[in-house]
Design a protein around this motif. Structure first.
Motif, PDB file in Angstrom:
ATOM      1  N   ASP A 202       0.844  -1.187   0.000  1.00 19.82           N
ATOM      2  CA  ASP A 202       0.000   0.000   0.000  1.00 19.82           C
ATOM      3  C   ASP A 202       0.890   1.252   0.000  1.00 19.82           C
ATOM      4  N   SER A 203       0.855   2.016  -1.110  1.00 21.67           N
ATOM      5  CA  SER A 203       1.776   3.151  -1.208  1.00 21.67           C
ATOM      6  C   SER A 203       1.394   4.285  -0.251  1.00 21.67           C
ATOM      7  N   SER A 204       0.128   4.293   0.202  1.00 23.72           N
ATOM      8  CA  SER A 204      -0.270   5.373   1.113  1.00 23.72           C
ATOM      9  C   SER A 204       0.478   5.287   2.446  1.00 23.72           C
ATOM     10  N   LEU A 205       0.913   4.054   2.809  1.00 24.45           N
ATOM     11  CA  LEU A 205       1.694   3.906   4.040  1.00 24.45           C
ATOM     12  C   LEU A 205       3.001   4.680   3.928  1.00 24.45           C
ATOM     13  N   TYR A 206       3.622   4.616   2.740  1.00 26.65           N
ATOM     14  CA  TYR A 206       4.888   5.315   2.537  1.00 26.65           C
ATOM     15  C   TYR A 206       4.667   6.829   2.516  1.00 26.65           C
ATOM     16  N   GLU A 207       3.545   7.247   1.901  1.00 26.39           N
ATOM     17  CA  GLU A 207       3.205   8.680   1.889  1.00 26.39           C
ATOM     18  C   GLU A 207       3.068   9.187   3.319  1.00 26.39           C
ATOM     19  N   ALA A 208       2.338   8.401   4.123  1.00 22.30           N
ATOM     20  CA  ALA A 208       2.127   8.792   5.519  1.00 22.30           C
ATOM     21  C   ALA A 208       3.441   8.876   6.271  1.00 22.30           C
ATOM     22  N   GLN A 219      12.051   4.025   6.597  1.00 21.16           N
ATOM     23  CA  GLN A 219      10.958   3.381   5.859  1.00 21.16           C
ATOM     24  C   GLN A 219      11.306   1.935   5.512  1.00 21.16           C
TER      25      GLN A 219
END
Lengths: 316, 299
Positions: A202-208, A219
């Motif tokens: 889930d790329s949103s985890l990295y954004e967060a 990360q």
């Protein structure tokens, strides 16, 4: 009461064996060629396991030869060579598993960090290539490196002012040469599996994480590696299940018929092949059976462990 | 703007380490192959004097000329054997594998799990090399036949399950519509399922082809007849003689009777063996990546 039973019976009868065979006859026929091959090359040989408990000779055949019980197994465990090949197999496999996780995981994490698409696809192609060549070809390449007279490694040692080594008559280096060749051949392939897992993250985890000010290093440690863990565990367990199996092609492809090296890198599989000629079919069958049984036990344990770890998803 | 900000030093360091590590590892994978190419194109006296080198200092095609013209027909014959088993083995494997994979992808097939178990069991338990060898030689009589190089590898359970995932992705309504039109399952397989699974068939077909092309182990076990040596086994024989002599433990009398091929010849034979793979690699690589990924997702 009887009418109830009858209504319950009819659909079962209707879906019985013969009905199913008629309904799907073509589909079952389509399975037959593959099933015949499996019976020929996997199931019929099971009969030959009996040889492990007899003193096989060609005249009396598999089931006519004299029964000797566990004699061959006793001989195997009382011989120094028996323990040696078990040790060699486990040594090569354990280090191949450990390095075979660390290096491909590192590759896939680093590939993820590379922005240039061109660099990424070229390097990936280069790393995948060793998977396509046979162990014999790897053996030819190794010869180019380690040959005493013309090899690259000895030229390098000489240019550094060190004494050249006669690699092909010094067995002590070869377990590691085998392990490193194995890692070299499979790292590109295995990193693809980890890349496949990473593409589902889930790329949103990295954004967060970025918004919270996490560095790239954080990360990797806190997000990527924990999320790769299920894939790592499954691959490791699969390999642990096969830890008693050596790679015959690898050992023979790299070592050939070299009598000096073979003792130090002989694994159970190559030992079975060699003892077939010197110690007889029955003994070699017994050693192979020991290996198969250990393999079966370990793969069942590994499957249980995988189920426990992955919420009911086993290895197969 | 985030883009305008310069990345912190730590992040840039990670990126640099990534580029360097990947670059070095990729070079380590390519370098040995360049070495083989280079030595096969170098003059023999140069290799004997200065050893292996990544750049051919004295360029020549003599080695290849020697192999194809002077050394007789044996290598060409081996090439023929390898091409034969690769072509016919792959076609046979694809037929056998795809038929079963298609059948097991049909959900209404009642005994599909039984058949899957029969297949899977052969992965987790086997009789071992010796019983297998004795059955192959004494019961099927495949020693010194081309069948020995094809039949034992013809069906791979792993490839079957891989192909089944491709068939299972076809919408079942397509099959149902064909069934209503009166098509039987074989027609559905041949006319609908196979054309829709071209990628899957290509992927699995290439995997089989690679297995046949690279196989030398079955030749080691079953083939004594030099006319039936596949290319890989031809190379293995050259190398293992060299290898045995390098150990220094072969009696000099025996060693003298074996003529050692020149360094350049060894590398040229290696090149001939992997040449077609190198040539096709850029075109077929993506199918293998796909196959590995499909298999990984399944697991």
């Amino acid at each position: 009461m009887s009418s109830l039973l009858k209504t319950a019976d009819t659909p079962i009868l209707k879906k019985g064996f013969i009905y199913e065979m008629k309904k799907h006859s073509l589909l079952y026929l389509m399975c037959i060629p593959a099933l015949v091959l499996l019976v020929m090359f996997c199931y019929i040989p099971f009969g030959g396991i009996w040889m492990a408990f007899t003193d096989f000779n060609v005249v009396d055949g598999i089931f006519g030869s004299e029964f000797v019980g566990l004699e061959h197994f006793e001989f195997f465990f009382n011989s120094s060579m028996g323990w040696k090949v078990i040790y060699n197999t486990l040594f090569i496999n354990v280090f191949s598993i450990i390095l075979g996780v660390i290096i491909p995981v590192t590759i896939s994490i680093f590939l993820y960090e590379i922005g240039s698409k061109k660099y990424k696809s070229i390097t990936q192609s280069m790393m995948f290539f060793p998977y396509f060549i046979s162990w014999v070809v790897v053996g030819a390449i190794l010869y180019g490196f380690f040959s005493s007279d013309v090899g690259i490694v000895n030229s390098l040692l000489e240019s550094l002012g060190l004494d050249p080594i006669r690699w092909y008559s010094e067995p002590q280096y070869w377990k590691w040469i085998v392990i490193i060749s194995n890692i070299w051949k499979w790292s590109g392939y295995n990193s693809i599996i980890y890349m496949a897992a990473m593409s589902n993250f889930d790329s949103s985890l990295y954004e967060a994480a970025k918004v919270d000010g996490a560095s790239k290093f954080q990360q990797i440690i806190r997000l990527t590696i924990p999320m790769l863990k299920p894939t790592i565990v499954v691959l490791v367990l699969l390999n642990v299940g096969r830890i008693f199996y050596g790679d015959f092609g690898m050992i023979y492809g790299l070592i050939g018929n070299n009598p000096v090296l073979i003792e130090d890198v002989s694994v159970i599989d190559t030992y079975v092949y060699q003892s077939m000629r010197t110690l007889g079919f029955s003994y070699a069958t017994a050693v192979g059976l020991f290996q198969s049984v250990m393999g079966l036990i370990l793969i069942i344990i590994a499957n249980r462990a995988a189920k426990k770890f992955n919420d009911g998803e086993g290895l197969f | 703007m985030i883009h305008a900000q310069k990345q912190p030093f730590g992040d840039r360091a990670v990126t640099w380490v990534a580029y360097i590590f990947i670059g070095l590892f990729a070079l380590a994978c390519l370098y040995p192959l360049l070495l083989v190419v280079s030595v096969s194109l170098t003059a023999e006296h140069e290799v004997a004097r200065n050893g292996y080198s990544i750049i051919p200092k004295v360029f020549t095609l003599d080695t290849y000329r020697y192999i194809f013209i002077q050394s007789g027909t044996s290598i060409l014959r081996s090439y023929g054997v390898t091409i034969f088993i690769t072509v016919f083995g792959t076609i046979g494997s694809l037929l056998v594998t795809s038929m079963m994979a298609f059948a097991l992808s049909i959900k209404s097939l009642k005994y599909r799990n039984h058949i899957a178990f029969i297949s899977n069991f052969t992965i987790i338990f086997s009789a071992g090399l010796i019983p297998w060898y004795i059955v192959c030689v004494n019961v099927f009589g495949i020693k010194n036949t081309l069948g020995a190089l094809i039949l034992p590898m013809m069906f791979s359970v792993w490839n079957m399950f891989l192909l089944r995932t491709y068939f299972a992705n076809i919408s079942a309504s397509l099959f149902e519509a064909a069934e209503i039109d009166g098509a039987n399952y074989f027609t559905i397989y041949w006319r609908i399922a196979l054309p829709l699974c071209k990628t899957g068939m290509l992927t699995v077909g290439l995997m089989y082809a690679l297995t046949y092309w690279n196989d030398w182990w079955h030749a080691l076990i079953f083939i004594n007849d030099k006319d039936l040596y596949p290319l890989q086994y031809y190379l293995f024989n050259i190398l293992s003689n060299v290898n045995a002599i390098s150990s220094g433990r072969i009696p000099t009398g025996a060693a003298a009777s074996i003529t050692l091929p020149a360094e350049t010849v060894k590398m040229a034979v290696t090149m001939i063996t992997i040449g077609p793979i190198m040539f096709l690699y850029p075109f077929v690589q993506k199918y293998f990546v796909q196959g590995v990924m499909a298999g990984a997702v399944k697991e």
